[in-house]
Structure formats: structure tokens, C-alpha cells
Scaffold this active site. Structure first.
Site, PDB file in Angstrom:
ATOM      1  N   CYS A   1       0.853  -1.189   0.000  1.00  0.00           N
ATOM      2  CA  CYS A   1       0.000   0.000   0.000  1.00  0.00           C
ATOM      3  C   CYS A   1       0.886   1.234   0.000  1.00  0.00           C
ATOM      4  CB  CYS A   1      -0.907   0.031   1.239  1.00  0.00           C
ATOM      5  SG  CYS A   1      -1.893  -1.457   1.503  1.00  0.00           S
ATOM      6  N   GLU A   2       0.262   2.399  -0.147  1.00  0.00           N
ATOM      7  CA  GLU A   2       0.982   3.656   0.026  1.00  0.00           C
ATOM      8  C   GLU A   2       0.150   4.593   0.888  1.00  0.00           C
ATOM      9  OE1 GLU A   2       3.170   5.704  -2.851  1.00  0.00           O
ATOM     10  OE2 GLU A   2       3.728   3.920  -4.019  1.00  0.00           O
TER      11      GLU A   2
END
Length: 280
Positions: A2-3
Site C-alpha cells: 500500500c501507500e
């Protein structure tokens, strides 16, 4: 995986520029196509927009991108699923009430052997290790501080101690906010930047967009942005070290354990063709 994207500012500020870069990584310039979400605080309330669809072609993301909601604290996330199905209840950020405040949380990473974490009455709705760990954090805070803490910096230092324990279970990069403070904790990949006068121009790595902050701000504005990877290519971002936490209060860095960990490395953002290729 994820970011993350977080913002802390001393005046209500829109995050359209940074968000424009982030959403391109959700299925276009990056693999994080399993949903996205963003929470804006407004006073004691908040607005959250989520979509389990890729952010790069989400109509809701287009709305947020073009609708300049102004906030002093923002938490955003794009997802590459590894725990839990791709659906709305598993989409970050997650929000719960504690001490009469709304707390918002987002996580980048993957934990193992986490199912036995005791969350008490803070129960997850979805299936992710992220939401379960958030509920566990809230239980620790509720037990440690039966009444709202008077020393918020000491409280966030305790959150960092809890994150140290969670980091033993795997990768634990996170953002946490109550609308006044924004805290970030790093296991491997997190960067931050503080923008203040004299402001200059910034160019996104993931979109052909340049902004002159001097035209969009006043000399008194202070804005800090936290991201999994730098979003701009012509600014210097601070790279966080494993076990480092930073606490931002209305744009300014209010507390950190950086002195305990040694000097923090500085990183110049590189063009996206040279960006790290390891999973996040």
C-alpha cells in the site's frame, strides 16, 4: 502492499496537488489498485471518501481531486491487498472514537501472527490486519489513559512504543490523527517534507503537474506532507528510519525519537523510472 499520504497544516489547506500524484499510483504508475480512501478533518468532524476501485480511474477520486476541501489534518491511503478481500469495509482509512475525539488510521505493510491481538471492545468490521492492529492500539490507549491525557506528546510516545511491538510482527508503517495531531511511524519506507516560506515550485513525479506554492500560500503558512515515497522530483524529502516516529502539530514537527536513532538520511526524489522496485 500500500501507500500512505498524510498532511498537517497550520491553516486549512487543500491537498489536491499531492493527492493528484498519489491516485496515479493506484493502478496507473503503481500497482496499488485495490481501493483507496481519504479523510479530511474539519473542526471536531471529518469527511471520509472511500472506493474499492482503483484510484486512477475512480469517479469519486476525480471528485476529491477537483473539490478543494480545506483541512488542517488529512490521512489518505491506496491499497494493494494482502489481508482481506477487496471491498469497502477493508478499505483504509479507518476511524473510531476515543476520549470524545475521532481517530483516523491507515497502515502500509503486512503482519503475521496477529490474530491473537486482544482488541477489547474496539472490534474490527473488516478482515484486515491493519484495522485489527488499529483496534488493538486503541485498546492499549484506553487502558493506559482511562481519562483523556493532558500530555499529548507523552501519549503519542506511548503509541510509538506500541508500534514497536507491532513491528515485531512484520512491516508496520502507519499514519494516525485526531484532527489536531498527525503521527507517523516507520518500519521501512516513509518520507516527509515541511513546506514554509519562502515557497517555491514543485513538480509531481507521477503526473505532468507543477505548482508554484508562492501563488497558493501566505508567508505564514506551514504544511507538512508524509508519503510512502516522495511525490515530487525537485524537492528534498526526509527519509525516516526503521522505528522512527514523527509527530506533527498544525504543520510543525512537534516531537520525534530521531535523536535516539541517529541522524536521519536525506533523499532526493528520483524520476519514477528510477524509483525503488521492491514491494511496499
Amino acid at each position: 502492499m500500500c501507500e500512505l499520504l498524510g498532511m498537517s497544516a497550520n491553516v486549512p489547506t487543500d491537498i489536491c496537488f499531492s493527492f493528484t500524484g498519489l491516485i496515479q499510483r493506484g493502478g496507473n504508475t503503481g500497482p496499488h489498485k485495490d481501493g483507496w480512501g481519504i479523510t479530511f478533518y474539519e473542526g471536531k468532524g471529518f469527511r471520509t471518501f472511500k472506493d474499492p476501485q482503483p484510484s486512477c480511474d475512480s469517479k469519486i477520486a476525480e471528485l476529491v481531486q477537483s473539490y478543494p476541501i480545506k483541512s488542517r489534518a488529512v490521512v489518505s491511503h491506496i491499497r494493494q491487498a494482502n489481508r482481506g478481500q477487496v471491498n469497502l469495509e477493508n478499505t483504509h482509512p479507518f476511524t473510531r472514537e476515543l476520549w470524545g475525539r475521532y481517530w483516523t488510521f491507515a497502515h502500509n505493510g503486512q503482519l503475521s501472527n496477529y490474530h491473537n491481538l486482544d482488541t477489547g471492545h474496539f472490534r474490527p468490521v473488516g478482515e484486515t490486519d491493519s484495522e485489527l492492529s488499529f483496534c488493538w492500539l486503541l485498546k492499549q490507549l484506553d487502558q493506559r489513559f482511562p481519562e483523556p491525557p493532558q500530555d499529548m506528546e507523552a501519549m503519542f510516545a506511548y503509541v510509538a512504543e506500541c508500534c514497536d511491538k507491532l513491528r515485531e510482527l512484520g512491516v508496520y508503517n502507519m499514519l494516525l490523527s485526531d484532527g489536531e495531531y498527525v503521527m507517523t511511524y516507520c518500519t521501512n519506507h516513509l518520507y516527509w517534507i515541511t513546506r514554509k516560506a519562502p515557497f517555491g515550485k514543485a513538480s509531481l513525479l507521477d503526473e505532468d503537474v507543477t505548482i508554484n506554492f508562492q501563488e497558493e500560500t501566505t508567508p505564514n503558512d506551514v504544511v507538512s506532507v508524509v508519503a510512502t515515497q516522495p511525490l515530487t522530483g525537485n524537492e528534498t524529502w526526509h527519509r525516516m528510519k526503521p522505528g522512527e516516529y514523527n509527530l506533527f502539530h498544525f504543520g510543525e514537527l512537534a516531537a520525534s525519537n530521531v535523536d535516539e536513532l541517529g541522524d536521519v538520511a536525506f533523499a532526493e526524489a528520483k524520476p519514477k523510472s528510477q524509483a525503488p522496485t521492491e514491494p511496499l
